[in-house]
Design an enzyme around this catalytic site. Structure first.
Site, PDB file in Angstrom:
ATOM      1  CD  GLU A 154      -5.452   2.814   0.031  1.00  0.00           C
ATOM      2  OE1 GLU A 154      -4.767   2.095  -0.718  1.00  0.00           O
ATOM      3  OE2 GLU A 154      -5.205   2.987   1.242  1.00  0.00           O
ATOM      4  CB  THR A 164      -7.600  -4.939   2.330  1.00  0.00           C
ATOM      5  OG1 THR A 164      -6.624  -4.588   3.317  1.00  0.00           O
ATOM      6  CG2 THR A 164      -7.487  -3.992   1.142  1.00  0.00           C
ATOM      7  CD  GLN A 199      -3.061   4.211  10.868  1.00  0.00           C
ATOM      8  OE1 GLN A 199      -4.281   4.267  10.738  1.00  0.00           O
ATOM      9  NE2 GLN A 199      -2.220   4.735   9.987  1.00  0.00           N
ATOM     10  NE  ARG A 237       4.519  12.444  11.050  1.00  0.00           N
ATOM     11  CZ  ARG A 237       3.735  11.619  10.370  1.00  0.00           C
ATOM     12  NH1 ARG A 237       3.329  10.491  10.908  1.00  0.00           N
ATOM     13  NH2 ARG A 237       3.357  11.909   9.144  1.00  0.00           N
ATOM     14  CD  GLU A 264      -6.067   5.014   4.923  1.00  0.00           C
ATOM     15  OE1 GLU A 264      -5.337   4.434   4.088  1.00  0.00           O
ATOM     16  OE2 GLU A 264      -5.625   5.728   5.844  1.00  0.00           O
ATOM     17  CG  ASP A 309      -2.200   0.750   0.972  1.00  0.00           C
ATOM     18  OD1 ASP A 309      -2.510   1.040  -0.197  1.00  0.00           O
ATOM     19  OD2 ASP A 309      -2.891   1.060   1.947  1.00  0.00           O
ATOM     20  CD  GLU A 331      -7.447  12.717   4.540  1.00  0.00           C
ATOM     21  OE1 GLU A 331      -7.605  11.509   4.262  1.00  0.00           O
ATOM     22  OE2 GLU A 331      -7.010  13.556   3.731  1.00  0.00           O
ATOM     23  CG  ASP A 369      -5.594   0.651   3.957  1.00  0.00           C
ATOM     24  OD1 ASP A 369      -5.538  -0.420   4.569  1.00  0.00           O
ATOM     25  OD2 ASP A 369      -4.796   1.596   4.139  1.00  0.00           O
ATOM     26  CG  HIS A 404      -4.166  10.445   2.919  1.00  0.00           C
ATOM     27  ND1 HIS A 404      -5.159  10.425   3.874  1.00  0.00           N
ATOM     28  CD2 HIS A 404      -3.322   9.426   3.246  1.00  0.00           C
ATOM     29  CE1 HIS A 404      -4.941   9.428   4.731  1.00  0.00           C
ATOM     30  NE2 HIS A 404      -3.829   8.818   4.370  1.00  0.00           N
ATOM     31  CE  LYS A 434      -3.462   2.097   7.489  1.00  0.00           C
ATOM     32  NZ  LYS A 434      -4.197   3.005   6.593  1.00  0.00           N
ATOM     33  CE1 TYR A 492       0.138   8.439   4.450  1.00  0.00           C
ATOM     34  CE2 TYR A 492       2.291   9.455   4.207  1.00  0.00           C
ATOM     35  CZ  TYR A 492       1.095   9.311   4.911  1.00  0.00           C
ATOM     36  OH  TYR A 492       0.899  10.025   6.067  1.00  0.00           O
ATOM     37  NE  ARG A 508      -7.865   6.591   9.833  1.00  0.00           N
ATOM     38  CZ  ARG A 508      -7.151   6.420   8.738  1.00  0.00           C
ATOM     39  NH1 ARG A 508      -5.885   6.016   8.804  1.00  0.00           N
ATOM     40  NH2 ARG A 508      -7.691   6.630   7.562  1.00  0.00           N
ATOM     41  CE1 TYR A 565       2.047   6.985  14.628  1.00  0.00           C
ATOM     42  CE2 TYR A 565       3.254   6.789  12.565  1.00  0.00           C
ATOM     43  CZ  TYR A 565       2.818   7.551  13.625  1.00  0.00           C
ATOM     44  OH  TYR A 565       3.161   8.864  13.697  1.00  0.00           O
TER      45      TYR A 565
END
Lengths: 435, 435
Positions: A209, A265, A248, A151, A207, A135, A382, A241, A142, A261, A137, A245, A252
């Site tokens: 995708e 899927t 994760q 972060r 997600e 996968d 988001e 995906d 995003h 994750k 990014y 959260r 992570y």
């Protein structure tokens, strides 16, 4: 390789399967996506092609095809696309041309009607035997949005504009659209909690995708030149995906997403070929002035000039209350894959740039496709600002993250004046309670 | 499940295959590891068991076995261990007992000699068809050392003592011992460089790990209770998680290692069963006072009391100059798997704690096994302090990281008074130049 337009793209071509000629159909004769289906529960899965609201059993239609096309048609007796993939792009293209002619209204072979199954009656299964799932990014919007959530001080990391960041996903838990997904349990810790606890995820997300399958393999130790990279792709699908959260966020660092994750899927059943998508490349995204140029092994003037695939991707939600009331699913977002920072050719070339081997049937995901505006963001993380700004639903409910009983539905299509609409069908799943 | 000791562990039992009775043998009759071999280049691979310097073709020996053992022996005609794995722990144990008796000096079936192939003549292949490969980070000493190298201010992250951190690795690039590994190319950026460049890795490293194969699957959506977790493991091997530190350092944020790892993973050919290792669990590691207790789903009093597997793991290097001069490989490190913070049962239970399905043949790695002292660190990153303190070799050369032509050799064994020595054989590969 530039895929040339040919008669299979002719917008005037119509099929004797009348439902394929309806204006809003995902599967006109210009599309011809491949998938795997069981005509009924007593029969084994085999490869079919979608035409309108029907599926043609390609292997059963073998006698209609001559020469090398018959070989490709026979490979469609397998319970996954891997056999057809292994024959290579010329075979895929030859089979597509033969199918386009055979299913055409004017000069088609109407005896093929005997090999049609209504899509509504068929069981669609996972289209490929997937060896590895990777996968990416690739959406800078995003990456910036998600980076800000995890972060705040440092959303976009220094490597982002130099390489298409990716991680390995879990191949065993990829399921086809329609398979319910159980809410995962896991360790999660709220900021105000001193220690983590184990329980059902409180922040389940989707997600949005684009997925793509490798059709032409590479050998361990070999790299793939950027100019040839797109040739390794068999076709495209919708990919969800699913992401817990809270799990994760806690797990992570430093090695990336894992249990947040890999519980599921979901992919759409139909694989849209590169050839069907050839008319829909546009130079929608250009690196802003001041961004670094790609390093030579990721730079291809032709690829950049052709631009990204302008595939419209949409996510919808239908809560249990909405489904019971017969309310249509609520659209949550609409975006275009052409807004991603990295092209699929760059992703493939990067993947093999260290000699990692790519195998027939490998699944690659683009990462969440978010556009620049809120209306085009590809995840609830988001869209709801990590749940702080819940989204109102037509039922009067609201959603920060996904609740039990909610169904998430992805749709995708390409549309452009002078060409037939190319649809991806749907990628959907209902969330079941944990436990 | 506690594996009971039985006659197969009897240190007095000897084999009619004399080489198995030599004091230093990795493969005495108390071991009986399974692997896959070709007797010669014209024949297909099949499952064998190592006995001294010989391999017994188990399927060929089927007529020697009665009842249900014959079924397990027949499954050994397959070109990987997955068929045998699918029969379950009782079948594995029954076959082991039958092999122990049949190969014994006193009451064995010496007609089995006809089904022996000298190991030196056979080609050993990958023992399992691996669906997914997951790599853990179970050594707190390694996590601290490696964390310090990549994040000096923040070596051990807050989640470390709550969950066995892991990431998905690449299944397609796992190769058996003896397969040369090409130095990967990739993007890397020195601290003093303004932009990255693409080229051969300058900081190629090994990671000394224990691997283990899933033999009993779990279904998507199901969890595995900690008390039953070890029962899912078929057996153990040596595993080299090759790592391009410069590529890894540049790419790994925020989604973890990718091209820095997935160019190759090397495993030893022989899979040592849990039953053979049953005598070698010791409570060598206890969580220091003040460390959090494992959450309930990762806590098992029996598992903690039995402790870790006391497997001695060693890494050696032989440079091209050393091999030409006939110099023995230089030992770089010696450590014990019993020093890891997390047990294999905890790793398996964690992996399935979100409902992720584990499949027969899945490969799990422990992560680098480093002990508390420098003499027991499991990678060059740690041993050479990121290359700043190169290691002197007997040839007068020195090594901060791996150079072209170097061979890395892992060895592993269990030894304890009152029990036969259980060896893992070797896991080795030579590094070839990039390009």
């Amino acid at each position: 390789m530039t895929i040339a337009l040919n008669e299979t793209h002719d917008p005037a071509r119509r099929s004797f399967v009348e439902s394929a000629n309806a204006p809003g159909s995902d599967f006109p004769i210009q599309n011809l996506p491949f998938g795997v289906f069981c005509p009924d529960t007593k029969e084994r899965p085999r490869v079919g092609v979608a035409i309108g609201d029907q599926i043609l059993d390609i292997a059963a239609a073998t006698p209609s095809f001559g020469g090398p096309v018959a070989g490709a048609a026979k490979a469609c007796a397998a319970p996954h696309l891997n056999e057809l993939m292994s024959l290579g792009p010329q075979a895929w293209s030859g089979l597509r041309l033969a199918l386009s002619r055979s299913l055409s209204a004017d000069h088609g072979d109407k005896s093929l009607r005997q090999h049609l199954t209504p899509m509504a009656q068929a069981e669609l299964t996972l289209p490929a035997a997937i060896g590895d799932f990777t996968d990416f990014y690739a959406s800078i919007f995003h990456a910036t949005n998600a980076g800000r959530a995890f972060r705040p001080e440092n959303p976009l990391l220094p490597n982002y504009k130099y390489l298409p960041v990716a991680y390995h996903g879990r191949a065993s838990s990829v399921r086809v659209s329609g398979t319910a997904v159980k809410r995962p349990q896991g360790q999660r810790k709220r900021a105000e909690e001193a220690v983590p606890s184990y329980g059902p995820s409180r922040n389940l997300d989707f997600e949005l995708e684009l997925g793509f399958y490798i059709g032409v393999p590479s050998r361990l130790g070999d790299t793939i030149p950027i100019a040839a990279a797109a040739d390794h792709i068999f076709g495209f699908c919708l990919l969800n995906d699913w992401s817990a959260r809270d799990v994760q966020g806690w797990e992570y660092q430093p090695l990336g997403p894992f249990l947040g994750k890999n519980f599921a899927t979901t992919v759409s059943p139909w694989v849209v070929t590169q050839e069907a998508l050839a008319p829909f490349r546009i130079a929608a995204f250009t690196r802003p002035d001041g961004d670094p140029a790609p390093l030579p092994h990721l730079a291809c003037a032709t690829d950049q000039k052709q631009g990204g695939l302008d595939i419209t991707l949409e996510a919808y939600m239908a809560t249990d209350v909405m489904r019971r009331a017969g309310t249509s699913p609520q659209r949550l977002t609409q975006t275009s894959f052409a807004t991603t920072y990295w092209t699929v050719a760059q992703m493939v070339a990067h993947h093999a740039s260290n000699g990692c081997d790519l195998a027939i049937g490998d699944l690659l995901g683009s990462g969440t496709v978010s556009g620049p505006d809120k209306s085009s963001w590809g995840s609830l993380l988001e869209l709801s600002a990590r749940g702080r700004e819940p989204i109102p639903m037509p039922s009067g409910e609201q959603r920060g993250f996904i609740e039990d009983g909610d169904e998430i539905i992805f749709r995708g299509f390409c549309a452009k004046p002078g060409f037939a609409r190319i649809g991806f069908g749907e990628c959907r799943a209902v969330i079941l309670p944990a436990g």
